[in-house]
Design a protein around this motif. Structure first.
Motif, mmCIF file in Angstrom:
data_model
loop_
_atom_site.group_PDB
_atom_site.id
_atom_site.type_symbol
_atom_site.label_atom_id
_atom_site.label_comp_id
_atom_site.label_asym_id
_atom_site.label_seq_id
_atom_site.Cartn_x
_atom_site.Cartn_y
_atom_site.Cartn_z
ATOM 1 N N HIS A 210 0.801 -1.218 0.000
ATOM 2 C CA HIS A 210 0.000 0.000 0.000
ATOM 3 C C HIS A 210 0.839 1.276 0.000
ATOM 4 O O HIS A 210 0.405 2.302 -0.530
ATOM 5 C CB HIS A 210 -0.921 0.013 1.222
ATOM 6 C CG HIS A 210 -1.855 -1.149 1.250
ATOM 7 N ND1 HIS A 210 -2.098 -1.893 2.396
ATOM 8 C CD2 HIS A 210 -2.600 -1.733 0.278
ATOM 9 C CE1 HIS A 210 -2.948 -2.858 2.113
ATOM 10 N NE2 HIS A 210 -3.270 -2.782 0.841
ATOM 11 N N TYR A 211 2.042 1.211 0.608
ATOM 12 C CA TYR A 211 2.834 2.430 0.776
ATOM 13 C C TYR A 211 4.173 2.391 0.053
ATOM 14 O O TYR A 211 4.918 3.368 0.116
ATOM 15 C CB TYR A 211 3.069 2.690 2.273
ATOM 16 C CG TYR A 211 1.804 2.984 3.025
ATOM 17 C CD1 TYR A 211 1.207 4.245 2.962
ATOM 18 C CD2 TYR A 211 1.183 2.008 3.808
ATOM 19 C CE1 TYR A 211 0.044 4.522 3.662
ATOM 20 C CE2 TYR A 211 0.022 2.276 4.506
ATOM 21 C CZ TYR A 211 -0.542 3.533 4.426
ATOM 22 O OH TYR A 211 -1.706 3.811 5.111
ATOM 23 N N GLY A 212 4.479 1.300 -0.612
ATOM 24 C CA GLY A 212 5.756 1.221 -1.313
ATOM 25 C C GLY A 212 6.925 1.353 -0.356
ATOM 26 O O GLY A 212 7.002 0.649 0.650
ATOM 27 N N ARG A 213 7.826 2.268 -0.616
ATOM 28 C CA ARG A 213 9.021 2.452 0.207
ATOM 29 C C ARG A 213 8.775 3.344 1.424
ATOM 30 O O ARG A 213 9.670 3.508 2.254
ATOM 31 C CB ARG A 213 10.154 3.036 -0.644
ATOM 32 C CG ARG A 213 10.575 2.132 -1.803
ATOM 33 C CD ARG A 213 11.684 2.762 -2.624
ATOM 34 N NE ARG A 213 12.928 2.870 -1.862
ATOM 35 C CZ ARG A 213 14.005 3.520 -2.280
ATOM 36 N NH1 ARG A 213 13.981 4.146 -3.457
ATOM 37 N NH2 ARG A 213 15.092 3.568 -1.545
ATOM 38 N N ARG A 214 7.580 3.896 1.526
ATOM 39 C CA ARG A 214 7.290 4.787 2.653
ATOM 40 C C ARG A 214 6.712 3.988 3.825
ATOM 41 O O ARG A 214 5.569 4.183 4.258
ATOM 42 C CB ARG A 214 6.367 5.916 2.206
ATOM 43 C CG ARG A 214 7.093 6.916 1.311
ATOM 44 C CD ARG A 214 6.313 8.176 1.031
ATOM 45 N NE ARG A 214 7.196 9.165 0.439
ATOM 46 C CZ ARG A 214 7.396 9.325 -0.861
ATOM 47 N NH1 ARG A 214 6.747 8.537 -1.720
ATOM 48 N NH2 ARG A 214 8.225 10.242 -1.315
ATOM 49 N N VAL A 215 7.527 3.063 4.318
ATOM 50 C CA VAL A 215 7.201 2.224 5.478
ATOM 51 C C VAL A 215 8.395 2.243 6.419
ATOM 52 O O VAL A 215 9.527 1.971 5.994
ATOM 53 C CB VAL A 215 6.885 0.770 5.067
ATOM 54 C CG1 VAL A 215 6.600 -0.090 6.304
ATOM 55 C CG2 VAL A 215 5.712 0.718 4.091
ATOM 56 N N LEU A 216 8.172 2.569 7.691
ATOM 57 C CA LEU A 216 9.223 2.539 8.704
ATOM 58 C C LEU A 216 9.109 1.233 9.469
ATOM 59 O O LEU A 216 8.078 0.971 10.101
ATOM 60 C CB LEU A 216 9.071 3.729 9.664
ATOM 61 C CG LEU A 216 8.981 5.113 9.019
ATOM 62 C CD1 LEU A 216 8.825 6.183 10.093
ATOM 63 C CD2 LEU A 216 10.210 5.373 8.155
ATOM 64 N N ALA A 217 10.133 0.405 9.398
ATOM 65 C CA ALA A 217 10.104 -0.927 10.027
ATOM 66 C C ALA A 217 10.891 -0.902 11.331
ATOM 67 O O ALA A 217 12.104 -0.631 11.332
ATOM 68 C CB ALA A 217 10.673 -1.970 9.077
ATOM 69 N N ILE A 218 10.208 -1.199 12.430
ATOM 70 C CA ILE A 218 10.824 -1.198 13.759
ATOM 71 C C ILE A 218 10.772 -2.619 14.303
ATOM 72 O O ILE A 218 9.696 -3.212 14.406
ATOM 73 C CB ILE A 218 10.074 -0.268 14.736
ATOM 74 C CG1 ILE A 218 9.608 1.019 14.040
ATOM 75 C CG2 ILE A 218 10.912 -0.004 15.964
ATOM 76 C CD1 ILE A 218 10.684 1.875 13.474
ATOM 77 N N GLU A 219 11.930 -3.168 14.656
ATOM 78 C CA GLU A 219 11.978 -4.518 15.227
ATOM 79 C C GLU A 219 12.570 -4.467 16.629
ATOM 80 O O GLU A 219 13.368 -3.572 16.958
ATOM 81 C CB GLU A 219 12.808 -5.456 14.344
ATOM 82 C CG GLU A 219 12.253 -5.666 12.939
ATOM 83 C CD GLU A 219 10.946 -6.432 12.904
ATOM 84 O OE1 GLU A 219 10.590 -7.053 13.924
ATOM 85 O OE2 GLU A 219 10.283 -6.412 11.847
ATOM 86 N N TYR A 220 12.179 -5.443 17.462
ATOM 87 C CA TYR A 220 12.641 -5.486 18.853
ATOM 88 C C TYR A 220 13.407 -6.768 19.194
ATOM 89 O O TYR A 220 13.953 -6.875 20.287
ATOM 90 C CB TYR A 220 11.442 -5.339 19.805
ATOM 91 C CG TYR A 220 10.735 -4.015 19.645
ATOM 92 C CD1 TYR A 220 11.331 -2.825 20.059
ATOM 93 C CD2 TYR A 220 9.473 -3.950 19.053
ATOM 94 C CE1 TYR A 220 10.688 -1.609 19.905
ATOM 95 C CE2 TYR A 220 8.820 -2.738 18.891
ATOM 96 C CZ TYR A 220 9.433 -1.576 19.317
ATOM 97 O OH TYR A 220 8.792 -0.367 19.150
ATOM 98 N N ARG A 221 13.428 -7.730 18.268
ATOM 99 C CA ARG A 221 14.181 -8.964 18.483
ATOM 100 C C ARG A 221 15.209 -9.101 17.362
ATOM 101 O O ARG A 221 14.904 -8.848 16.187
ATOM 102 C CB ARG A 221 13.244 -10.182 18.495
ATOM 103 C CG ARG A 221 12.129 -10.074 19.512
ATOM 104 C CD ARG A 221 11.421 -11.412 19.734
ATOM 105 N NE ARG A 221 11.041 -12.077 18.506
ATOM 106 C CZ ARG A 221 10.417 -13.259 18.452
ATOM 107 N NH1 ARG A 221 10.102 -13.881 19.587
ATOM 108 N NH2 ARG A 221 10.099 -13.809 17.299
ATOM 109 N N ARG A 222 16.410 -9.526 17.740
ATOM 110 C CA ARG A 222 17.508 -9.565 16.774
ATOM 111 C C ARG A 222 17.208 -10.488 15.598
ATOM 112 O O ARG A 222 17.519 -10.166 14.450
ATOM 113 C CB ARG A 222 18.802 -9.976 17.475
ATOM 114 C CG ARG A 222 19.324 -8.917 18.439
ATOM 115 C CD ARG A 222 20.633 -9.315 19.088
ATOM 116 N NE ARG A 222 21.041 -8.346 20.096
ATOM 117 C CZ ARG A 222 21.729 -7.225 19.834
ATOM 118 N NH1 ARG A 222 22.084 -6.962 18.580
ATOM 119 N NH2 ARG A 222 22.057 -6.392 20.796
ATOM 120 N N LYS A 223 16.602 -11.624 15.860
ATOM 121 C CA LYS A 223 16.343 -12.557 14.760
ATOM 122 C C LYS A 223 15.316 -11.983 13.785
ATOM 123 O O LYS A 223 15.405 -12.203 12.575
ATOM 124 C CB LYS A 223 15.906 -13.920 15.279
ATOM 125 C CG LYS A 223 14.597 -13.949 16.039
ATOM 126 C CD LYS A 223 14.285 -15.384 16.468
ATOM 127 C CE LYS A 223 12.944 -15.480 17.199
ATOM 128 N NZ LYS A 223 12.645 -16.886 17.586
#
Length: 254
Positions: A210-223
Motif C-alpha cells: 500500500h505504501y511502497g518504500r514509505r514504510v518505517l520498520a521497527i523490530e525489537y528482536r535480533r532474529k
C-alpha cells in the motif's frame, strides 16, 4: 460578466485559503534510515534522515521528524487528563477497557459525536506537533478495536482514522498509519506507515503493497531484525530497538 468575474475571483481566493495546508505536507523521504526515539532523545547519526519522537519532545534538527500521538488509546501517564474526559474512555460495566500489555485505556469510538470530540483533542496535539517543527505524525493503535472485547468495530476505527488524517493534513503534517496490517490506509488519506515488528509477524509485505518504500520498520528482536533486513533492508528503513526505547538502549540498522 462582471458578476462572473467577481465570483471567479472569490473562488480562486477561497482555493488559495483552503489549499496551503495540503500543499505544505512534506512526504516521508526514502533512501535513508530511521531512528525510533519514543523513550527519550539521543544523538542522531548522520546516516539517519528520519526521527520519530514523542509529541512532548523537541524534533531533531536537520531531520525529517515524525511526532508520536497515541490516537486510539491513552498514554499510561496521562490518566488524570482522561479522567477529566471520562465519557471518551471506553468502559464495560463502568470500568475502563484496557490494553493490559501497556496499561493503556481504549478510547470510545462508538458514536460520531465521540469520534469528533476525540479528533478535536488529537487535533490540538497535532497542531502542537506542527508548531514545534515536526513534519509528520503517527497515530498509534489503529487496531485498538481488536482489544475491545467486541465493543468497538473496524468500521468505527476507520471512520475515526479519517478524522485524524484530516486534522494532520490541516496542520500541514503527513499522517502515518500505525498497526492493522492488511488495511489500505491510503483509502482514508494516510501517507506512510509505521510497521512495528512486521518482520516478526511476516506483515511487511502488506504495508509495502500500500505504501511502497514509505514504510518505517521497527523490530525489537535480533532474529526478526535480521529477517527484515534480509528481505526488506534494500527498500525500507529498518531499525532494531529495545522494547523500552530507552535513550541508551539497543539501536542497530541494516
Amino acid at each position: 460578466m462582471r458578476r462572473v468575474m467577481v465570483l471567479s475571483a472569490v473562488l480562486w481566493l477561497a482555493l488559495g485559503v483552503l489549499s496551503p495546508a495540503a500543499a505544505a505536507v512534506s512526504p516521508l523521504p526514502v533512501g535513508t534510515d530511521v531512528d525510533y526515539q519514543l523513550g527519550g532523545n539521543r544523538a542522531v547519526p548522520r546516516h539517519v534522515g528520519i526521527v520519530v519522537r514523542d509529541r512532548s519532545a523537541k524534533p531533531a534538527r536537520g531531520r525529517y521528524n515524525v511526532c508520536y500521538v497515541n490516537g486510539f488509546q491513552t498514554q499510561a501517564e496521562e490518566k488524570a487528563f482522561w479522567r477529566d474526559h471520562w465519557s471518551l474512555v471506553l468502559k464495560r460495566d463502568g470500568k475502563p477497557v484496557a490494553d493490559e500489555a501497556w496499561g493503556e485505556w481504549l478510547l470510545d469510538l462508538r458514536t460520531a459525536s465521540r469520534r469528533e470530540r476525540l479528533a478535536t483533542i488529537m487535533g490540538r496535539w497535532v497542531t502542537g506537533c506542527a508548531h514545534h517543527g515536526f513534519d509528520a505524525v503517527e497515530f498509534d493503535n489503529l487496531d485498538s478495536f481488536t482489544r475491545s472485547d467486541g465493543l468497538l468495530t473496524r468500521r468505527q476505527a476507520i471512520a475515526y482514522a479519517r478524522l485524524l488524517v484530516k486534522r494532520a493534513h490541516a496542520a500541514g503534517l503527513a499522517a502515518g498509519q500505525k498497526n492493522l496490517a492488511g488495511f489500505d490506509g491510503t483509502r482514508v488519506g494516510y501517507d506512510f506507515a509505521v510497521a512495528e515488528e512486521c518482520g516478526r509477524w511476516r506483515e511487511c509485505s502488506s504495508y509495502v503493497a500500500h505504501y511502497g518504500r514509505r514504510v518505517l520498520a521497527i523490530e525489537y528482536r535480533r532474529k526478526d531484525f535480521r529477517w527484515t533486513c534480509r528481505h526488506y533492508g534494500g527498500r525500507l528503513p529498518v531499525v532494531l530497538r529495545d522494547l523500552d526505547l530507552s535513550p541508551t538502549g539497543v539501536r542497530r540498522w541494516c
